[in-house]
Design a protein around this motif. Structure first.
Motif, PDB file in Angstrom:
ATOM      1  N   TYR A  91       0.829  -1.210   0.000  1.00  0.00           N
ATOM      2  CA  TYR A  91       0.000   0.000   0.000  1.00  0.00           C
ATOM      3  C   TYR A  91       0.865   1.262   0.000  1.00  0.00           C
ATOM      4  CZ  TYR A  91      -3.302   3.536   1.544  1.00  0.00           C
ATOM      5  OH  TYR A  91      -4.045   4.683   1.646  1.00  0.00           O
ATOM      6  N   VAL A  92       1.866   1.291   0.858  1.00  0.00           N
ATOM      7  CA  VAL A  92       2.745   2.462   0.948  1.00  0.00           C
ATOM      8  C   VAL A  92       3.509   2.672  -0.361  1.00  0.00           C
ATOM      9  CG1 VAL A  92       4.821   3.366   2.093  1.00  0.00           C
ATOM     10  CG2 VAL A  92       2.969   2.427   3.454  1.00  0.00           C
ATOM     11  N   LEU A  93       4.006   1.585  -0.944  1.00  0.00           N
ATOM     12  CA  LEU A  93       4.738   1.717  -2.205  1.00  0.00           C
ATOM     13  C   LEU A  93       3.843   2.169  -3.346  1.00  0.00           C
ATOM     14  CD1 LEU A  93       7.269  -1.231  -2.219  1.00  0.00           C
ATOM     15  CD2 LEU A  93       7.734   1.206  -2.037  1.00  0.00           C
ATOM     16  N   GLN A  94       2.608   1.705  -3.389  1.00  0.00           N
ATOM     17  CA  GLN A  94       1.690   2.140  -4.442  1.00  0.00           C
ATOM     18  C   GLN A  94       1.362   3.621  -4.292  1.00  0.00           C
ATOM     19  OE1 GLN A  94       1.024   0.467  -7.061  1.00  0.00           O
ATOM     20  NE2 GLN A  94       1.829  -1.470  -6.381  1.00  0.00           N
ATOM     21  N   ARG A  95       1.162   4.063  -3.063  1.00  0.00           N
ATOM     22  CA  ARG A  95       0.890   5.498  -2.822  1.00  0.00           C
ATOM     23  C   ARG A  95       2.106   6.339  -3.200  1.00  0.00           C
ATOM     24  NH1 ARG A  95      -3.413   7.300   0.652  1.00  0.00           N
ATOM     25  NH2 ARG A  95      -2.441   9.250   0.036  1.00  0.00           N
ATOM     26  N   THR A  96       3.293   5.864  -2.864  1.00  0.00           N
ATOM     27  CA  THR A  96       4.512   6.588  -3.198  1.00  0.00           C
ATOM     28  C   THR A  96       4.699   6.648  -4.709  1.00  0.00           C
ATOM     29  OG1 THR A  96       5.554   5.879  -1.139  1.00  0.00           O
ATOM     30  CG2 THR A  96       7.010   6.668  -2.864  1.00  0.00           C
ATOM     31  N   PRO A 150       6.868   9.635  -7.569  1.00  0.00           N
ATOM     32  CA  PRO A 150       7.546   8.554  -8.298  1.00  0.00           C
ATOM     33  C   PRO A 150       9.064   8.626  -8.231  1.00  0.00           C
ATOM     34  CG  PRO A 150       6.485  10.059  -9.825  1.00  0.00           C
ATOM     35  CD  PRO A 150       6.065  10.463  -8.448  1.00  0.00           C
ATOM     36  N   HIS A 151       9.623   9.812  -8.055  1.00  0.00           N
ATOM     37  CA  HIS A 151      11.075   9.939  -7.986  1.00  0.00           C
ATOM     38  C   HIS A 151      11.648   9.361  -6.689  1.00  0.00           C
ATOM     39  CE1 HIS A 151       9.342  13.542  -6.165  1.00  0.00           C
ATOM     40  NE2 HIS A 151      10.460  13.637  -5.454  1.00  0.00           N
ATOM     41  N   LEU A 152      10.794   9.131  -5.699  1.00  0.00           N
ATOM     42  CA  LEU A 152      11.254   8.557  -4.428  1.00  0.00           C
ATOM     43  C   LEU A 152      10.925   7.071  -4.295  1.00  0.00           C
ATOM     44  CD1 LEU A 152      10.269  11.344  -1.885  1.00  0.00           C
ATOM     45  CD2 LEU A 152      12.506  10.855  -2.850  1.00  0.00           C
ATOM     46  N   PHE A 153      10.403   6.477  -5.367  1.00  0.00           N
ATOM     47  CA  PHE A 153       9.912   5.108  -5.291  1.00  0.00           C
ATOM     48  C   PHE A 153      10.989   4.114  -4.852  1.00  0.00           C
ATOM     49  CE2 PHE A 153       8.840   1.018  -7.335  1.00  0.00           C
ATOM     50  CZ  PHE A 153       7.650   0.774  -6.676  1.00  0.00           C
ATOM     51  N   GLN A 154      12.152   4.151  -5.486  1.00  0.00           N
ATOM     52  CA  GLN A 154      13.203   3.186  -5.159  1.00  0.00           C
ATOM     53  C   GLN A 154      13.726   3.402  -3.735  1.00  0.00           C
ATOM     54  OE1 GLN A 154      16.600   3.173  -7.735  1.00  0.00           O
ATOM     55  NE2 GLN A 154      17.256   1.160  -7.061  1.00  0.00           N
ATOM     56  N   ALA A 155      13.947   4.627  -3.356  1.00  0.00           N
ATOM     57  CA  ALA A 155      14.422   4.914  -2.002  1.00  0.00           C
ATOM     58  C   ALA A 155      13.380   4.502  -0.968  1.00  0.00           C
ATOM     59  CB  ALA A 155      14.750   6.395  -1.865  1.00  0.00           C
ATOM     60  N   LEU A 200      13.478   0.721  -0.479  1.00  0.00           N
ATOM     61  CA  LEU A 200      14.596   0.299   0.373  1.00  0.00           C
ATOM     62  C   LEU A 200      14.338   0.647   1.837  1.00  0.00           C
ATOM     63  CD1 LEU A 200      17.565   1.316  -1.939  1.00  0.00           C
ATOM     64  CD2 LEU A 200      16.817  -0.996  -1.369  1.00  0.00           C
ATOM     65  N   MET A 201      13.785   1.840   2.080  1.00  0.00           N
ATOM     66  CA  MET A 201      13.488   2.244   3.448  1.00  0.00           C
ATOM     67  C   MET A 201      12.395   1.351   4.047  1.00  0.00           C
ATOM     68  SD  MET A 201      12.048   5.764   5.028  1.00  0.00           S
ATOM     69  CE  MET A 201      10.391   5.269   4.747  1.00  0.00           C
ATOM     70  N   LEU A 202      11.406   1.030   3.235  1.00  0.00           N
ATOM     71  CA  LEU A 202      10.316   0.184   3.697  1.00  0.00           C
ATOM     72  C   LEU A 202      10.824  -1.214   4.051  1.00  0.00           C
ATOM     73  CD1 LEU A 202       7.253   0.113   4.112  1.00  0.00           C
ATOM     74  CD2 LEU A 202       7.086  -0.801   1.817  1.00  0.00           C
ATOM     75  N   PHE A 203      11.698  -1.752   3.216  1.00  0.00           N
ATOM     76  CA  PHE A 203      12.287  -3.064   3.498  1.00  0.00           C
ATOM     77  C   PHE A 203      13.046  -3.028   4.822  1.00  0.00           C
ATOM     78  CE2 PHE A 203      15.943  -5.978   3.113  1.00  0.00           C
ATOM     79  CZ  PHE A 203      15.249  -7.174   3.074  1.00  0.00           C
ATOM     80  N   ALA A 204      13.847  -2.000   5.035  1.00  0.00           N
ATOM     81  CA  ALA A 204      14.595  -1.870   6.289  1.00  0.00           C
ATOM     82  C   ALA A 204      13.638  -1.735   7.481  1.00  0.00           C
ATOM     83  CB  ALA A 204      15.538  -0.674   6.216  1.00  0.00           C
ATOM     84  N   ALA A 205      12.566  -0.972   7.313  1.00  0.00           N
ATOM     85  CA  ALA A 205      11.588  -0.801   8.392  1.00  0.00           C
ATOM     86  C   ALA A 205      10.892  -2.121   8.712  1.00  0.00           C
ATOM     87  CB  ALA A 205      10.568   0.267   8.019  1.00  0.00           C
ATOM     88  N   GLN A 206      10.557  -2.902   7.686  1.00  0.00           N
ATOM     89  CA  GLN A 206       9.913  -4.192   7.923  1.00  0.00           C
ATOM     90  C   GLN A 206      10.841  -5.141   8.678  1.00  0.00           C
ATOM     91  OE1 GLN A 206       8.859  -5.158   3.874  1.00  0.00           O
ATOM     92  NE2 GLN A 206       6.702  -4.679   4.232  1.00  0.00           N
ATOM     93  N   ILE A 207      12.104  -5.169   8.303  1.00  0.00           N
ATOM     94  CA  ILE A 207      13.071  -6.023   9.007  1.00  0.00           C
ATOM     95  C   ILE A 207      13.223  -5.565  10.460  1.00  0.00           C
ATOM     96  CG2 ILE A 207      15.497  -6.740   9.092  1.00  0.00           C
ATOM     97  CD1 ILE A 207      13.903  -8.069   6.865  1.00  0.00           C
ATOM     98  N   LEU A 208      13.294  -4.258  10.674  1.00  0.00           N
ATOM     99  CA  LEU A 208      13.414  -3.723  12.025  1.00  0.00           C
ATOM    100  C   LEU A 208      12.191  -4.061  12.871  1.00  0.00           C
ATOM    101  CD1 LEU A 208      15.022  -2.011  14.054  1.00  0.00           C
ATOM    102  CD2 LEU A 208      13.848  -0.008  13.144  1.00  0.00           C
TER     103      LEU A 208
END
Length: 137
Positions: A55-60, A65-70, A73-81
């Motif tokens: 959901y967050v990635l689709q909204r981003t 769109p210029h922040l999609f890749q960053a 990566l931030m979302l992946f790190a947050a999920q792991i944390l």
């Protein structure tokens, strides 16, 4: 949530929930009630974390769109944390079987990723916005 996004979410969540149900039955037979609870908690965590991430990635992607890749990566790190925090909080729990939880978490994540990838590949999503027919350039 636009229909494509909801369809992709559904196409990823349903197989993950099915695998979670199978894991709960198998874990219940192998490890008893704690195993079934561990598998159910693992499935819930996968669907919750991955669903919120999608959901967050689709909204981003739509708004920034210029922040999609960053953001990915931030979302992946947050999920792991968040998963690390969850595991640390329930390190010595007797509420559920940690092995059933871990195996279900791994299986659910793999199934979600494969199902989401398949859903994205089958979706007919335009990567260029077509011009409106009323405007001439």
């Amino acid at each position: 949530m636009p229909s494509n996004d909801a369809r992709i979410l559904l196409q990823a969540a349903v197989p993950t929930a099915a695998v979670g149900a199978i894991a709960a039955v198998v874990s219940g037979v192998v490890a008893g009630g704690e195993g079934a609870i561990g598998a159910a908690v693992g499935t819930l965590i996968v669907i919750l974390f991955m669903g919120i991430g999608l959901y967050v990635l689709q909204r981003t992607a739509k708004s920034l769109p210029h922040l999609f890749q960053a953001m990915g990566l931030m979302l992946f790190a947050a999920q792991i944390l968040l998963l690390f925090i969850f595991l640390a909080a329930f390190k010595h729990t007797t509420l559920f079987n940690p092995k059933a939880f871990a195996f279900t978490l791994l299986a659910g994540t793999i199934v979600w990723t494969v199902a989401q990838t398949r859903a994205h590949m089958k979706a007919k999503i335009l990567y260029v916005e077509p011009e409106k027919s009323g405007h001439s350039s």
